[in-house]
Design an enzyme around this catalytic site. Structure first.
Site, PDB file in Angstrom:
ATOM      1  N   LYS A 121       0.815  -1.220   0.000  1.00 59.09           N
ATOM      2  CA  LYS A 121       0.000   0.000   0.000  1.00 59.09           C
ATOM      3  C   LYS A 121       0.839   1.256   0.000  1.00 59.09           C
ATOM      4  O   LYS A 121       0.446   2.278  -0.562  1.00 59.09           O
ATOM      5  CB  LYS A 121      -0.953   0.012   1.207  1.00 59.09           C
ATOM      6  CG  LYS A 121      -2.103  -0.963   1.068  1.00 59.09           C
ATOM      7  CD  LYS A 121      -3.236  -0.584   2.006  1.00 59.09           C
ATOM      8  CE  LYS A 121      -4.409  -1.524   1.852  1.00 59.09           C
ATOM      9  NZ  LYS A 121      -5.442  -1.296   2.867  1.00 59.09           N
ATOM     10  N   LYS A 205      -4.869 -10.961  -6.835  1.00 59.18           N
ATOM     11  CA  LYS A 205      -6.143 -11.201  -6.157  1.00 59.18           C
ATOM     12  C   LYS A 205      -7.214 -10.206  -6.633  1.00 59.18           C
ATOM     13  O   LYS A 205      -6.883  -9.080  -7.027  1.00 59.18           O
ATOM     14  CB  LYS A 205      -5.981 -11.185  -4.636  1.00 59.18           C
ATOM     15  CG  LYS A 205      -5.705  -9.836  -4.054  1.00 59.18           C
ATOM     16  CD  LYS A 205      -5.835  -9.846  -2.527  1.00 59.18           C
ATOM     17  CE  LYS A 205      -5.709  -8.416  -2.047  1.00 59.18           C
ATOM     18  NZ  LYS A 205      -5.944  -8.160  -0.673  1.00 59.18           N
ATOM     19  N   LYS A 208     -10.679  -4.440  -4.527  1.00 59.92           N
ATOM     20  CA  LYS A 208     -11.443  -3.196  -4.671  1.00 59.92           C
ATOM     21  C   LYS A 208     -10.627  -2.141  -5.383  1.00 59.92           C
ATOM     22  O   LYS A 208     -11.168  -1.228  -5.987  1.00 59.92           O
ATOM     23  CB  LYS A 208     -11.745  -2.617  -3.279  1.00 59.92           C
ATOM     24  CG  LYS A 208     -12.722  -3.353  -2.433  1.00 59.92           C
ATOM     25  CD  LYS A 208     -12.678  -2.758  -1.010  1.00 59.92           C
ATOM     26  CE  LYS A 208     -13.623  -3.450  -0.068  1.00 59.92           C
ATOM     27  NZ  LYS A 208     -13.422  -3.027   1.332  1.00 59.92           N
TER      28      LYS A 208
END
Ligand code: AMP
Ligand code: TRP
Length: 344
Positions: A121, A205, A208
């Site tokens: 992130k 994966k 969102k």
């Protein structure tokens, strides 16, 4: 070494959280929500919309509130019953933040520096990441342990964070000579759907945050959109094989078989027993039908809840009260154990 960590004898309790950031997708449903619903009948369950985690990345205040209601609506639409499970917004139970601070002084920098989610992130510019993003897993440990939760249903990507929660619980119990005070929370990961992959790249994966909406099935997609996304999903020209080990280097095909099995409640091999030898021209329409049939009732209920924000707020309010009542005595004990002053 005495086993201070595993001497916990309190009752079993389930806790999990989902961030109010963006649309929920099929991976969230299969990896998390569906498991929550199965657990609510057998366990004391607490499910949180983790808005404090969301602000580790920039959030627009108006959108945060709306997204918090949306995730609560998705919990309810997936089948959580607010009379059984506690559903609440993390920020309405401030004990999470208090315990997070205590845990900040238990956790070690080196433990956090190993966290792969932070590395992903924060990206290349680590210096500009918020301190909160670095501390994210410590808050997650506090979420779980402020309720002395013993079991945590999550997708595979949360495994490392759960290990950190266990390390924090163990170190707290040992350092403060409080054997068995905190449980060692166990992740509940296994089972079909623990890791659903992107429809566009079977090695990533479903997420969102993927810029391509075609990479995921959102719980808000209508039936046509779901079908179109499956039709456009990346595959290869080979027919489906007879056994799973022949899929080891075909990640996209493996993912679609896995989704079918997870929704159908069967094993991957059962899917191949039925569709082995057939091409995607036959398999994709069957998968589409199953996805739409499984998600349509949830999408409908989701929209019904969203149309009644006051009803969602009532659920969150009651959930917050129940959550605070469970956390309060735990925090009070922690303060005693750590030796904080109180009126004698
Ligand atoms: P998040 O959207 O990151 O807040 O995740 C909410 C829950 O969904 C967590 O338990 C995740 O582990 C789970 N989850 C997220 N993406 C996937 C995926 N692609 N496959 C399975 N579970 C997932
Ligand atoms: N980190 C989790 C995720 O991204 C969300 C989360 C926050 C959580 N606190 C938690 C999950 C506590 C389980 C238990 O999906």
């Amino acid at each position: 070494m005495t086993d201070t960590a595993n001497s916990y004898t309190g009752p079993e309790r389930v806790f999990s959280g989902v961030q109010p950031t963006g649309n929920l997708h099929l991976g969230n449903y299969l990896g998390a929500l569906r498991k929550f619903v199965l657990l609510q009948d057998s366990h004391d369950c607490i499910f949180s919309v983790v808005d404090l985690h969301a602000i580790t990345m920039p959030q627009e205040p108006g959108a945060l509130k709306e997204n918090t209601r949306q995730i609560a609506a998705a919990f309810l639409a997936a089948g959580l019953d607010p009379d059984k499970a506690i559903i609440f917004a993390q920020s309405s139970s401030p004990a999470h933040m208090e315990l997070c601070w205590y845990f900040n002084c238990v956790a070690r920098m080196g433990w956090l520096e190993r966290m792969t989610q932070f590395k992903e992130k924060a990206g290349k510019d680590k210096e500009r990441a918020s301190v909160g993003l670095f501390d994210y897993p410590v808050l997650q440990a506090a979420d779980i342990l402020v309720y002395k939760a013993t079991h945590v249903p999550v997708g595979e990507d949360q495994k490392q964070h759960l290990e950190l929660s266990r390390d924090i619980a163990e170190k707290f119990n040992r350092e403060y000579d409080a054997p068995g005070f905190f449980p060692q929370p166990e992740p509940l990961i296994k089972g079909p759907g623990a890791r659903i992959m992107s429809l566009k790249d079977g090695t990533k994966k479903m997420s969102k945050s993927d810029p391509s909406d075609l990479s995921r099935i959102n719980l808000t997609d209508d039936a046509d959109t779901m079908a179109r996304k499956i039709k456009k999903a990346k595959t290869d020209p080979e027919p489906l094989p007879a056994s799973m080990n022949e899929l080891s280097d075909r990640p996209e095909a493996r993912n679609l078989v896995g989704i079918y099995a997870a929704l159908n409640g069967c094993e991957d091999q059962d899917v191949l027993n039925e569709y082995g030898g057939q091409g995607f021209g036959a398999f994709k329409p069957a998968l589409s039908e199953l996805v739409v049939e499984s998600l349509a009732p949830i999408t409908n209920r989701f929209n019904e809840w969203l149309a009644d924000p006051a009803a969602i707020d009532a659920v969150l309010e009651k959930g917050g009260e129940r959550a605070r009542a469970i956390a309060a005595p735990v925090i009070s004990d922690v303060r005693d154990i750590m030796g904080f002053w109180k009126k004698g």
